[in-house]
Write an enzyme that holds these catalytic residues in place. Structure first.
Site, short mmCIF file in Angstrom:
data_model
loop_
_atom_site.label_atom_id
_atom_site.label_comp_id
_atom_site.label_asym_id
_atom_site.label_seq_id
_atom_site.Cartn_x
_atom_site.Cartn_y
_atom_site.Cartn_z
N HIS A 37 -48.97 -4.80 -46.37
CA HIS A 37 -50.19 -4.51 -45.68
C HIS A 37 -50.15 -3.18 -44.61
O HIS A 37 -50.81 -2.57 -44.61
CB HIS A 37 -51.01 -5.74 -44.94
CG HIS A 37 -51.34 -6.74 -45.93
ND1 HIS A 37 -50.70 -8.24 -46.01
CD2 HIS A 37 -52.13 -6.97 -47.04
CE1 HIS A 37 -51.11 -8.93 -46.83
NE2 HIS A 37 -52.17 -8.14 -47.57
N GLN A 153 -54.99 -3.45 -60.56
CA GLN A 153 -56.12 -3.17 -59.41
C GLN A 153 -56.39 -1.83 -59.10
O GLN A 153 -57.41 -1.31 -59.05
CB GLN A 153 -55.86 -3.92 -58.24
CG GLN A 153 -56.80 -3.90 -57.02
CD GLN A 153 -56.61 -4.83 -55.87
OE1 GLN A 153 -57.22 -5.99 -55.90
NE2 GLN A 153 -55.84 -4.42 -55.07
P1 AMP Z 1 -54.40 -8.44 -50.49
O1 AMP Z 1 -54.59 -8.97 -48.90
O2 AMP Z 1 -53.27 -9.32 -51.00
O3 AMP Z 1 -55.90 -8.76 -51.14
O4 AMP Z 1 -53.71 -7.13 -50.67
C1 AMP Z 1 -54.40 -6.13 -49.66
C2 AMP Z 1 -53.71 -4.82 -50.13
O5 AMP Z 1 -52.43 -4.82 -49.65
C3 AMP Z 1 -53.70 -4.59 -51.45
O6 AMP Z 1 -54.05 -3.17 -51.76
C4 AMP Z 1 -52.24 -4.83 -51.98
O7 AMP Z 1 -52.01 -4.09 -53.09
C5 AMP Z 1 -51.59 -4.50 -50.89
N1 AMP Z 1 -50.23 -5.24 -50.97
C6 AMP Z 1 -49.97 -6.60 -51.01
N2 AMP Z 1 -48.68 -6.92 -51.05
C7 AMP Z 1 -48.19 -5.66 -50.97
C8 AMP Z 1 -46.67 -5.27 -51.01
N3 AMP Z 1 -45.87 -6.11 -51.09
N4 AMP Z 1 -46.35 -4.06 -50.83
C9 AMP Z 1 -47.34 -2.98 -50.80
N5 AMP Z 1 -48.72 -3.15 -50.67
C10 AMP Z 1 -48.98 -4.67 -50.96
#
Ligand code: AMP
Length: 281
Positions: A37, A153
């Protein structure tokens, strides 16, 4: 950093922040923040004069038997992390604030939303596109930052932005991994020590496919079979899908001539994890 809990407050704060031709970057999240994030926030800081983030565990993207109620929540810690990264506006609405009583309107990206995770999580992407379009309407960002971790997504949101003329530039940031290769995820917190080790089968299977691709294999059937074979050596992990698809349409490809997305989802105990790589000639 200002924390805004109502749509009205967020809308007017974003409007004010954009004054004077300032570029507003937006990072939507569900909280329980990790380096993945924060990499999005840093990318937003590098390209925008003002950065807004949101923390909202969106009920409409969880199925009835999924982990909405136990999804990790750590608002105070998250708030400090975002503040340290220089986020100016944090939107943290309640479910009641985001979904007015009786809400029956959804945004659906047809076709794409039924592929990959959409197949095993019916309604998941409808929930994602609905909440992201609401967040875009409220925030009206110039740029919005998403992780390649959720590759389907990304494809679906890009399609939605195009189809609905939302005028937001979508920026995609690379997957951030732990030192041993496990893709960072808020859901990794559910894993026991042993499950944490078993979970490495996801990145290991992708590494195996990448190796064969680099050795010249271009047949998606063979590459997919090699990836699935790695899972058969880790019987405690239940494979949901292992697919090689076009990164934009999410349709399976037969042989790899253009960039192809290798996407995997699997259950480690009760925890569903995803990972992917892109193969390019
Ligand atoms: P989430 O809180 O899981 O909904 O994720 C929020 C954003 O963070 C989304 O755009 C995810 O794709 C991104 N995200 C989650 N995990 C990772 C990661 N390991 N590397 C890069 N982006 C991430």
């Amino acid at each position: 950093m200002r924390v805004l809990e109502t749509i009205q407050q967020m809308r007017s704060s974003c409007e004010a922040a954009r004054q004077g031709e300032k570029r507003l970057g937006f990072v939507p999240t569900m909280g329980a923040l990790h380096e993945g994030h924060l990499s999005l926030v840093r990318a937003a800081k590098a390209r925008c004069q003002v950065v807004a983030a949101s923390i909202f565990v969106n009920p409409t993207q969880f199925g009835p038997n999924e982990d909405f109620s136990k999804y990790p929540r750590s608002f105070e810690r998250d708030q400090k992390l975002l503040e340290k990264e220089g986020v100016e506006l944090l939107f943290a609405p309640s479910v009641e604030e985001m979904y007015p009583e009786g809400a029956v309107t959804f945004v659906t990206v047809e076709g794409l939303s039924e592929r990959l995770c959409g197949k095993s999580r019916p309604g998941h992407f409808r929930g994602v596109t609905t909440v992201v379009s609401k967040l875009f309407h409220i925030t009206q960002p110039d740029l919005a930052f998403f992780g390649q971790k959720d590759a389907a997504q990304v494809a679906i949101i890009r399609r939605m932005v195009l189809d609905l003329n939302l005028g937001v530039e979508i920026v995609v940031c690379p997957i951030v991994r732990e030192a041993d290769g496990l893709a960072m995820s808020s859901r990794n917190a559910y894993l026991s020590q042993q499950q944490r080790r078993s979970a490495l089968v996801l990145s290991r299977s992708l590494a195996q496919v990448k190796k064969l691709f680099e050795q010249g294999e271009r047949c998606a059937g063979k590459l997919g079979a090699a990836g699935r074979q790695v899972f058969s050596e880790e019987p405690s992990v239940r494979l949901d899908y292992f697919q090689i698809v076009n990164p934009e349409t999410l349709e399976p490809v037969e042989s790899i001539s253009a960039p192809a997305l290798v996407a995997v989802a699997a259950f480690v105990g009760g925890t569903r994890l995803i990972d992917n790589i892109v193969l390019a000639n």
